[in-house]
Motif scaffolding. Sequence first.
Motif, PDB file in Angstrom:
ATOM      1  N   LEU A  17     -20.768   2.089  29.398  1.00 55.38           N
ATOM      2  CA  LEU A  17     -21.363   3.050  28.466  1.00 55.38           C
ATOM      3  C   LEU A  17     -22.848   2.779  28.276  1.00 55.38           C
ATOM      4  CD1 LEU A  17     -20.862   5.421  26.596  1.00 55.38           C
ATOM      5  CD2 LEU A  17     -20.278   3.799  24.787  1.00 55.38           C
ATOM      6  N   SER A  20     -24.748   3.792  31.519  1.00 55.22           N
ATOM      7  CA  SER A  20     -24.734   5.253  31.670  1.00 55.22           C
ATOM      8  C   SER A  20     -25.652   5.913  30.647  1.00 55.22           C
ATOM      9  CB  SER A  20     -23.309   5.786  31.518  1.00 55.22           C
ATOM     10  OG  SER A  20     -22.448   5.219  32.475  1.00 55.22           O
ATOM     11  N   ALA A  21     -25.561   5.463  29.391  1.00 53.47           N
ATOM     12  CA  ALA A  21     -26.408   6.030  28.347  1.00 53.47           C
ATOM     13  C   ALA A  21     -27.880   5.746  28.621  1.00 53.47           C
ATOM     14  CB  ALA A  21     -25.999   5.464  26.984  1.00 53.47           C
ATOM     15  N   LEU A  24     -28.988   8.104  31.325  1.00 56.61           N
ATOM     16  CA  LEU A  24     -29.113   9.470  30.790  1.00 56.61           C
ATOM     17  C   LEU A  24     -30.343   9.612  29.899  1.00 56.61           C
ATOM     18  CD1 LEU A  24     -25.460  10.494  29.921  1.00 56.61           C
ATOM     19  CD2 LEU A  24     -26.980  11.609  31.531  1.00 56.61           C
ATOM     20  N   THR A 191     -22.835  15.128  28.152  1.00 57.80           N
ATOM     21  CA  THR A 191     -22.610  14.236  29.294  1.00 57.80           C
ATOM     22  C   THR A 191     -22.101  12.880  28.834  1.00 57.80           C
ATOM     23  OG1 THR A 191     -24.399  15.363  30.471  1.00 57.80           O
ATOM     24  CG2 THR A 191     -23.660  13.244  31.348  1.00 57.80           C
ATOM     25  N   ILE A 192     -22.671  12.377  27.712  1.00 54.85           N
ATOM     26  CA  ILE A 192     -22.208  11.086  27.181  1.00 54.85           C
ATOM     27  C   ILE A 192     -20.748  11.181  26.754  1.00 54.85           C
ATOM     28  CG2 ILE A 192     -22.472   9.480  25.247  1.00 54.85           C
ATOM     29  CD1 ILE A 192     -25.455   9.832  25.439  1.00 54.85           C
ATOM     30  N   ILE A 195     -18.711  11.064  29.785  1.00 60.63           N
ATOM     31  CA  ILE A 195     -18.709   9.699  30.340  1.00 60.63           C
ATOM     32  C   ILE A 195     -17.754   8.807  29.553  1.00 60.63           C
ATOM     33  CG2 ILE A 195     -20.117   7.617  30.588  1.00 60.63           C
ATOM     34  CD1 ILE A 195     -22.434   9.407  31.402  1.00 60.63           C
TER      35      ILE A 195
END
Length: 476
Positions: A17, A20-21, A24, A191-192, A195
């Motif tokens: 997370l 990915s965050a 993003l 998107t988060i 994810i």
Amino acid sequence: MFSLSSISTRSLRFQLLAYSASALLFIGLLSMLAVKRYAYQTAQYTFDRPLANAALQILEDVLLDGDELSVDLPFSAFSGLADSPRDKVFYLVTTKQKAFVTGYQALLSEKTVISQIDAHPLQLEVAPHFFDLVFKQQHVRFALVGRVINTRKGPHQVYVLVGQTTEARTDWEQQLLSVASKLIFGVVFCTIIVIVILIAQVMKPLKSINRKISKRSNVDLTPIDVQGPEEVTHLVKTINSFMFQLDETLVNLKNFTSEAAHQLKTPVAGMRSQIELMLSRESSPQTAQWLMRLLEACGILERTIEQLLNHAMIKHRFRSVEPTNNNINQLVQSICRELAINALKRNIELSYQQHGQYQIKGDEFALTQMLSNLIENAIKYSPDNSVVEVEVARRGTKAIILIRDFGVGIKDEDKPHVFKRFYRTSGNRHSGTGLGMTIAADVARTYHARLILHDTVPQGLTVEIQFPYRKWKEIQ
């Protein structure tokens, strides 16, 4: 803020997370910068075009009236600027020589205007030039165009400037940026969420593995069965392979312990029988004394072998035998009955008291070895015609077992070392293996209990075993 090293020590879910965050947010930041640039360029293009058209229309209406230039300002030139009613419009018509024709004459006193006119090249095809200026304490965007008018005195270079304050274009740029920012934020947020959902789906097989292993007992080494992606399947195969090897190792250890017990005890027992036979036939006092020493050494050797094998067996059972509920009172009573005969040989009273019934979960063999070693030591180091007291009670949140003797005790400097393997206190005249206290400490540690040594008043040693809260249960 988290460093990469701190993130790498956290859970896999958090790492996925976090990375990915971070990616993003970085993409969102780049998108915001790009959108801001695009909004600025779009606003400039949208508002510069009517500004340039107005300047070109005025330039086309510049005429030669005799020897002077005149302008009939067309209404259509400013109609395209009427879409911004809050903005002010400034214009100027002048020549290369800075001769004022019409408009705002104050513009000729601005150095920026003079430099822009001087630097503006006249071409066959009229092309507008744009620049910014703070005029009358307002930010103004100007369009500059020019052309050549032929007269009897020669060509005249005519320039037209049309400017407009930037309030409307700034508002339009902010609106465009606001809409785009909300769109980018919405996309990043959605998107988060996607994810997070995907990470939860990916982590399901790992959670299933963890759940199945955590629910197993310490003796269940059967293969686990979890369906998942290829990486999870490889992990499950590796875990199953490890558990298979561990199971084989434990089986081999159990076989070795039983075989070693037989192979070591048999020759020692045979040696003891031979010595006892020789002792029964020997009439020489000196030879009999030597044989008695050999017999005593055989006893120590037998006890050492037995203690070593018991210690190995206890460690093996910790990993291979499922713990059971044991009535500690009954266990202590049974051990006291077994050791009472040895105590009576020296006229030692073995006293037992209990204050409540308690249940402890563990391996009965291991608990028996711990208590037997401690009570046996208390009897061995007690003088003849004395008392050994064993008490089971409760103190606060702890269930305790007290084993109290009135022998020589243990010196304070020796107390930290008596739980080490083969440690013997200085001046100890009693035979022993040095393993009894070690075994007792290992068993206590396994079941989260504490072994505490106190001095008995007036002399002797009191061993206190404390079982903490939730490791015992009172029997009603």
